[in-house]
Design a protein around this motif. Structure first.
Motif, PDB file in Angstrom:
ATOM      1  N   GLU A 114       0.842  -1.190   0.000  1.00  7.29           N
ATOM      2  CA  GLU A 114       0.000   0.000   0.000  1.00  7.29           C
ATOM      3  C   GLU A 114       0.879   1.242   0.000  1.00  7.29           C
ATOM      4  O   GLU A 114       1.895   1.305   0.673  1.00  7.29           O
ATOM      5  CB  GLU A 114      -0.899   0.039   1.230  1.00  7.29           C
ATOM      6  N   HIS A 115       0.479   2.213  -0.802  1.00 10.58           N
ATOM      7  CA  HIS A 115       1.220   3.462  -0.872  1.00 10.58           C
ATOM      8  C   HIS A 115       0.234   4.609  -0.778  1.00 10.58           C
ATOM      9  O   HIS A 115      -0.835   4.576  -1.359  1.00 10.58           O
ATOM     10  CB  HIS A 115       1.982   3.567  -2.196  1.00 10.58           C
ATOM     11  N   GLU A 116       0.618   5.604  -0.045  1.00  8.58           N
ATOM     12  CA  GLU A 116      -0.195   6.800   0.027  1.00  8.58           C
ATOM     13  C   GLU A 116       0.610   7.917  -0.616  1.00  8.58           C
ATOM     14  O   GLU A 116       1.802   8.032  -0.412  1.00  8.58           O
ATOM     15  CB  GLU A 116      -0.526   7.153   1.471  1.00  8.58           C
ATOM     16  N   GLY A 117      -0.039   8.697  -1.407  1.00  3.33           N
ATOM     17  CA  GLY A 117       0.670   9.782  -2.050  1.00  3.33           C
ATOM     18  C   GLY A 117      -0.199  10.471  -3.059  1.00  3.33           C
ATOM     19  O   GLY A 117      -1.416  10.326  -3.079  1.00  3.33           O
TER      20      GLY A 117
END
Length: 62
Positions: free
Chosen positions: A32-35
């Protein structure tokens, strides 16, 4: 064997232990990546909407 046939011996011992700690399941949260993604373009919103309409029309024709 014909189409749709199967060997019943292949269907034996199909017990699955979903709680097995050694199982190699897939973690849906592993990457998971937030950006935020941004890009710059010289095209106007109207030009982009026209391109989208052309893409949709081309997909409908297929």
């Amino acid at each position: 064997m014909g189409f749709g046939s199967y060997d019943e011996s292949e269907q034996q011992n199909q017990d699955v232990n979903a709680d097995d700690e050694d199982s190699e399941g897939v973690s849906v949260h592993e990457n998971e990546h937030e950006g935020e993604i941004t890009f710059e373009t010289d095209a106007s919103t109207d030009e982009l909407m026209d391109q989208l309409a052309e893409i949709k029309d081309g997909a409908d024709e297929e």
